[in-house]
Design an enzyme around this catalytic site. Structure first.
Site, PDB file in Angstrom:
ATOM      1  N   TYR A 214      -2.566 -24.058 137.463  1.00 52.61           N
ATOM      2  CA  TYR A 214      -3.204 -24.991 138.391  1.00 52.61           C
ATOM      3  C   TYR A 214      -2.686 -24.755 139.809  1.00 52.61           C
ATOM      4  O   TYR A 214      -1.638 -24.133 140.025  1.00 52.61           O
ATOM      5  CB  TYR A 214      -2.941 -26.446 137.984  1.00 52.61           C
ATOM      6  CG  TYR A 214      -1.490 -26.897 138.107  1.00 52.61           C
ATOM      7  CD1 TYR A 214      -0.998 -27.389 139.315  1.00 52.61           C
ATOM      8  CD2 TYR A 214      -0.629 -26.845 137.015  1.00 52.61           C
ATOM      9  CE1 TYR A 214       0.323 -27.806 139.430  1.00 52.61           C
ATOM     10  CE2 TYR A 214       0.683 -27.252 137.122  1.00 52.61           C
ATOM     11  CZ  TYR A 214       1.160 -27.739 138.330  1.00 52.61           C
ATOM     12  OH  TYR A 214       2.464 -28.136 138.441  1.00 52.61           O
ATOM     13  N   CYS A 215      -3.454 -25.256 140.790  1.00 51.75           N
ATOM     14  CA  CYS A 215      -2.995 -25.312 142.178  1.00 51.75           C
ATOM     15  C   CYS A 215      -3.095 -26.777 142.614  1.00 51.75           C
ATOM     16  O   CYS A 215      -3.039 -27.669 141.766  1.00 51.75           O
ATOM     17  CB  CYS A 215      -3.805 -24.377 143.076  1.00 51.75           C
ATOM     18  SG  CYS A 215      -5.575 -24.755 143.160  1.00 51.75           S
ATOM     19  N   PHE A 216      -3.222 -27.038 143.888  1.00 55.63           N
ATOM     20  CA  PHE A 216      -3.162 -28.440 144.328  1.00 55.63           C
ATOM     21  C   PHE A 216      -4.366 -29.254 143.870  1.00 55.63           C
ATOM     22  O   PHE A 216      -4.220 -30.318 143.278  1.00 55.63           O
ATOM     23  CB  PHE A 216      -3.022 -28.523 145.850  1.00 55.63           C
ATOM     24  CG  PHE A 216      -2.840 -29.933 146.343  1.00 55.63           C
ATOM     25  CD1 PHE A 216      -1.694 -30.641 146.036  1.00 55.63           C
ATOM     26  CD2 PHE A 216      -3.830 -30.558 147.086  1.00 55.63           C
ATOM     27  CE1 PHE A 216      -1.525 -31.955 146.461  1.00 55.63           C
ATOM     28  CE2 PHE A 216      -3.676 -31.859 147.519  1.00 55.63           C
ATOM     29  CZ  PHE A 216      -2.519 -32.558 147.212  1.00 55.63           C
TER      30      PHE A 216
ATOM     31  N   TYR B   9      -3.086 -30.260 140.530  1.00 55.16           N
ATOM     32  CA  TYR B   9      -1.930 -31.147 140.629  1.00 55.16           C
ATOM     33  C   TYR B   9      -2.355 -32.558 141.025  1.00 55.16           C
ATOM     34  O   TYR B   9      -1.851 -33.542 140.478  1.00 55.16           O
ATOM     35  CB  TYR B   9      -0.950 -30.594 141.667  1.00 55.16           C
ATOM     36  CG  TYR B   9       0.151 -31.554 142.038  1.00 55.16           C
ATOM     37  CD1 TYR B   9       1.302 -31.653 141.262  1.00 55.16           C
ATOM     38  CD2 TYR B   9       0.027 -32.380 143.146  1.00 55.16           C
ATOM     39  CE1 TYR B   9       2.311 -32.551 141.588  1.00 55.16           C
ATOM     40  CE2 TYR B   9       1.019 -33.278 143.472  1.00 55.16           C
ATOM     41  CZ  TYR B   9       2.164 -33.363 142.696  1.00 55.16           C
ATOM     42  OH  TYR B   9       3.143 -34.262 143.020  1.00 55.16           O
TER      43      TYR B   9
END
Length: 367
Positions: free
Chosen positions: A94-96, A124
């Site tokens: 995942y990223c932000f 996130y």
């Protein structure tokens, strides 16, 4: 295979391995338990790309990103992601926000390493919102009881023996008092909230709808309790743990002198005892204003003598002097006032075994 996995409950209940592709500066501000940070961009690259985005738009930023993360740098990062994916085939990345960065990592993994690896939809931010909601829902839906008592009665020991205990100090890596700092650093406030939320989520998944937690101020060292929970704690019923003065002194001696000293030495090696001594003296100085000059001077002399004896012979007996003094002249009057103030909420009081028995009966009666 779904490329966007959004069952956040499953992720946290089952401790799914996760690859966090955010930059290190984002990761250190807040992350989830057990997650590994393998960023697409380091902090410097992220800053440059962010500036480019603001000045020239998305496409220019993407172009710059591909220039910065290319060649050997790109190969090393893909290798690290591939190693993680192969070691954790049941995991996610995942990223932000579940956007471009995680899409790039996912695509490069597929193109360069032949690995289809799923992403967390919403990233996130979505998982963080899920955990915040988890605590808010528990506050609204569950039954809570506070465990109070004088300093040194062993409240944490009781909590850890209860399957419905929430160890706030454990999650904050701090003992909660002016002397509560440990040899290792506290988590960020976001990390603290995330750890607490995962604990609540797992306990509720096992059918627990009543929680016992220690009566705390909102701040546990540098960590702050979620506001809805702290507001609830001003009204929750309370159980009061009692112990003899001798038992409390011995427990404080063990926790704040013997064990804390060993912790410092384990973490810092040869410098451990000196750092432990500094921490103890610093903790006493932190309450100097509330102690008053004369009492602080007396306690300081007792503590310095005790530390000198401990350094010379390893004996810790002299530490009982300042511990007894602080309990008698500082902590006990303060806690006696709190007990009187909260007396109407105290539904049971007793020593350790009686309190444990009461709290176990309480959860059996109320579910």
């Amino acid at each position: 295979m779904s490329i966007d996995f959004t069952d956040y409950r499953d992720i946290f209940l089952n401790d799914r391995p996760m690859l966090d592709a955010r930059a290190p500066i984002e990761f250190h501000k807040g992350a989830f338990p057990g997650v590994v940070n393998l960023p697409l961009m380091n902090d410097h690259e992220r800053q440059r790309i962010g500036t480019c985005y603001k000045q020239h738009g998305q496409q220019a930023a993407i172009t710059l990103g591909h220039q910065l993360v290319s060649g050997e740098i790109k190969a090393e990062r893909i290798q690290a992601w591939a190693d993680f994916a192969r070691a954790h085939p049941e995991g996610y990345l995942y990223c932000f926000r579940g956007g471009l960065r995680s899409q790039i990592v996912q695509q490069w993994l597929k193109d360069e390493a032949g690995i289809d690896y799923p992403r967390v939809g919403g990233g996130y931010k979505a998982m963080r919102s899920f955990l915040l909601d988890t605590v808010d829902q528990a506050v609204a839906q569950c039954d809570f009881v506070l465990l109070g008592g004088m300093t040194g009665t062993g409240k944490t020991e009781v909590l850890t023996q209860l399957r419905n205990g929430l160890d706030l100090e454990g999650h904050a890596n701090h003992r909660g008092s002016s002397f509560g700092k440990r040899a290792t650093v506290q988590p960020s406030n976001i990390d603290f909230e995330n750890r607490l939320a995962v604990d609540v989520l797992k306990k509720r998944a096992h059918g627990i709808e009543q929680f016992v937690l220690e009566d705390e101020s909102r701040a546990i060292g540098s960590c702050a309790l979620p506001l809805p929970l702290f507001q609830g704690m001003q009204q929750y019923p309370m159980v009061w743990l009692e112990d003899s003065q001798e038992g409390r002194v011995e427990r404080i001696l063990r926790d704040y002198v013997v064990d804390l000293c060993a912790e410092f030495i384990s973490v810092h090696g040869d410098e451990g005892f000196a750092l432990f001594s500094e921490r103890l003296l610093e903790s006493l100085n932190n309450v100097q204003k509330r102690l008053g000059g004369e009492r602080h001077r007396r306690m300081l002399i007792l503590m310095e003598d005790a530390l000198a004896e401990q350094a010379n012979s390893g004996a810790v007996d002299l530490h009982r002097g300042w511990i007894e003094g602080l309990l008698r002249e500082y902590y006990d009057p303060m806690y006696a006032f709190q007990r009187e103030k909260k007396g109407a909420r105290i539904e049971f009081a007793g020593e350790r075994e009686a309190v444990l028995e009461y709290l176990l009966e309480r959860i059996n009666q109320r579910g």
